[in-house]
Design an enzyme around this catalytic site. Structure first.
Site, short mmCIF file in Angstrom:
data_model
loop_
_atom_site.label_atom_id
_atom_site.label_comp_id
_atom_site.label_asym_id
_atom_site.label_seq_id
_atom_site.Cartn_x
_atom_site.Cartn_y
_atom_site.Cartn_z
NE ARG A 30 -3.75 -2.14 2.21
CZ ARG A 30 -3.83 -3.62 2.00
NH1 ARG A 30 -2.80 -4.33 1.79
NH2 ARG A 30 -5.04 -4.33 1.82
N GLY A 98 -1.32 -11.98 -4.83
CA GLY A 98 -2.64 -11.68 -4.89
C GLY A 98 -3.05 -10.35 -4.31
NE ARG A 126 -4.67 -16.52 -4.24
CZ ARG A 126 -4.31 -15.92 -3.08
NH1 ARG A 126 -2.87 -15.44 -3.30
NH2 ARG A 126 -5.03 -15.38 -2.27
CB SER A 172 -11.86 -10.45 0.97
OG SER A 172 -10.45 -10.04 0.29
CG ASP A 320 -2.38 -14.15 5.58
OD1 ASP A 320 -2.92 -14.65 4.74
OD2 ASP A 320 -2.17 -12.81 5.18
CE LYS A 347 -6.35 -16.27 2.58
NZ LYS A 347 -6.63 -14.88 2.36
NE ARG A 351 -1.46 -20.27 2.93
CZ ARG A 351 -1.16 -18.99 2.92
NH1 ARG A 351 -1.86 -18.14 3.83
NH2 ARG A 351 -0.13 -18.56 2.38
C1 S3P Z 1 -4.23 -8.99 2.37
C2 S3P Z 1 -5.33 -9.67 2.75
C3 S3P Z 1 -5.76 -11.14 3.06
C4 S3P Z 1 -4.47 -11.77 3.46
C5 S3P Z 1 -3.44 -11.56 2.31
C6 S3P Z 1 -3.11 -10.12 2.34
C7 S3P Z 1 -4.14 -7.60 2.18
O1 S3P Z 1 -6.26 -11.57 1.88
O2 S3P Z 1 -4.90 -13.25 3.19
O3 S3P Z 1 -2.33 -12.29 2.46
O4 S3P Z 1 -2.94 -7.34 2.18
O5 S3P Z 1 -4.96 -6.99 1.74
P1 S3P Z 1 -7.76 -11.82 1.70
O6 S3P Z 1 -8.33 -10.19 1.45
O7 S3P Z 1 -8.13 -12.44 0.39
O8 S3P Z 1 -8.47 -12.49 2.90
#
Ligand code: S3P
Length: 440
Positions: A30, A98, A126, A172, A320, A347, A351
């Site tokens: 970010r 992701g 994904r 999420s 996580d 994920k 997992r």
């Molecule tokens: C994250 C959100 C989570 C987390 C990922 C990082 C983020 O994913 O599992 O490692 O930085 O916003 P989800 O939004 O899919 O839960």
């Protein structure tokens, strides 16, 4: 050329000393995104020099942002303003990340140019409909494979996005952040409600960049026409990386470890709550605020863990950390039950399945369920397990060796670099008997 990395971890040992684990992955991503879209120059320190955050950094460089570093965790971003990004010359490859793909989708939907996002095999499998569907409701034009996966082609709709209110069906932070970033370009007020609290780094950092963001109960909202003003960011250590050592020091007899400057944002501390419920000996000290994020030093000492039913309200707050919490459960007395965690199946790997397979190879009674796992604590044996290219699986099984009866070999560990560069160096300095082997 190195194709793959194996970890070879000798049984036993304990964890002692003091360490600072690498910077928070979510905050590092970010910092690049908002720093790039800000007016002025943003200085970041403590940036995670792992492949995931670097993928985001390179994507913004590809869109014309001048970024210096990283150099010992320091990055200087010469912001181009909300409308200053340029069309990238080629598809942007985001590796295993992701977070890069989902957050960028929102941000790119409102640009004046088209872009293509690609990723590695895991990322290309994904689910992306969770962002494509709500973005489409805002007027975004995004093409994916028939399965709703990457590559994504995003046809920029500058000036044409419309705000929506979105009631997220799943908890999420990536979906929430994606929509808030799209909201910076949409007409009207974009708001998102979440079924359970998820990490709020985007909201906190928007405020840190002086961008108005409303947060009430389970709802976050933004409108366009604001401005991001450059700021300095001190990235705390990643509690998700600290988690391996919190579990390692808890399960290994005679351990006493202090982890410095760890982010303890309440939307991330589920791992501490779960471990404490299991009987862990964890103390927080020197709590302070660093640029809008709470930080502390964490001391952890060995403890006799006991099995628990993990409260479902902690699932999103520890999302996580379950791979390593499964290792804690395998070392605990009695049964540990996890439910309500279906998200773990989508994920970086599945997992639930991958951890159950590995634990079973090590002789642990671990039963995967549709949305969690049931683990009977007991002895951990030796054997060779596969991480399926999932960084957190690899590091979790490395910690299991602290209590195993023999050597644990873990295949396919190259992706540990996505979140924890030099994990092997730091872990061995603290007392884990770990070596890595390059397979060509
Ligand atoms: C994250 C959100 C989570 C987390 C990922 C990082 C983020 O994913 O599992 O490692 O930085 O916003 P989800 O939004 O899919 O839960």
């Amino acid at each position: 050329m190195t194709k793959s990395i194996n970890f070879i971890v000798q049984a036993g040992g304990n964890l002692q000393g003091e360490a600072r684990v690498p910077g928070d992955k979510s905050i590092s991503h970010r910092s690049i995104m908002l720093g790039s879209l800000a007016t002025g120059t943003t200085h970041v320190k403590g940036f995670l020099e792992g492949d995931d955050a670097l993928a985001t950094l390179r994507a913004f460089q590809a869109m014309g942002v001048e970024i210096e570093g990283p150099n010992n965790g320091e990055v200087t971003i010469h912001g181009v303003g909300l409308d200053g990004l340029k069309e990238p010359k080629e598809a942007m490859y985001l590796g295993n990340s992701g977070t890069s793909m989902r957050l960028l989708s929102g941000l790119l939907a409102g640009q004046a140019f088209d872009s293509i996002l690609t990723g590695d095999e895991s990322l290309s499998g994904r689910p992306m409909r969770r962002v494509i569907d709500p973005l489409s409701k805002m007027g975004a034009k995004i093409e994916s494979t028939e399965k709703g996966t990457a590559p994504l082609t995003i046809r920029g709709q500058a000036g044409a996005l419309q705000a929506i209110h979105y009631d997220m069906p799943i908890a999420s932070a990536q979906v929430k952040s994606c929509l808030l970033l799209a909201g910076l370009y949409a007409q009207g007020e974009t708001s998102v409600t979440e079924p359970a609290p998820t990490r709020d780094h985007t909201e906190r950092m928007l405020s840190g960049f002086s961008y108005p963001v409303k947060q009430e109960d389970n709802k976050a909202s933004v409108s366009r026409n604001g401005q991001l003003i450059a700021t300095d960011i001190d990235v705390p250590s990643d509690i998700s990386s600290a988690a391996f050592f919190l579990v390692g020091a808890s399960i290994a007899p005679n351990s006493d470890l202090t982890l410095k400057h760890v982010g303890i944002n309440p939307t991330r501390t589920g791992v501490i709550d779960v471990l404490k419920l299991m009987g862990a000996n964890i103390e927080l000290s020197n709590q302070r605020d660093v640029g809008g994020e709470p930080v502390a030093d964490i001391r952890v000492r060995s403890a006799n863990l006991k099995g628990i039913a993990i409260p479902e309200e902690l699932v999103a707050l520890a999302i996580d950390e379950f791979p390593v919490l499964f290792v804690a459960a395998a070392c605990a007395e009695g049964e540990t039950v996890l439910t309500g965690a279906k998200e773990l199946r989508v994920k970086e790997s599945d997992r639930i399945q991958v951890m159950a397979d590995g634990l079973q190879i090590l002789g642990v009674d671990a039963k995967p369920t549709e949305d969690g796992m049931i683990i009977q604590g007991g002895a951990i044996g030796s054997g060779c397990v596969v991480s399926h290219g999932d960084h957190r699986i690899a590091m979790s099984f490395a910690m299991a060796a602290l209590r195993s009866s023999g050597t644990i070999i873990i295949n396919d560990c190259a992706n540990v670099n996505t979140s924890f560069p030099d994990f092997v160096g730091l872990a061995s300095r603290l007392g884990l008997n770990i070596n890595s082997e390059n397979i060509s």
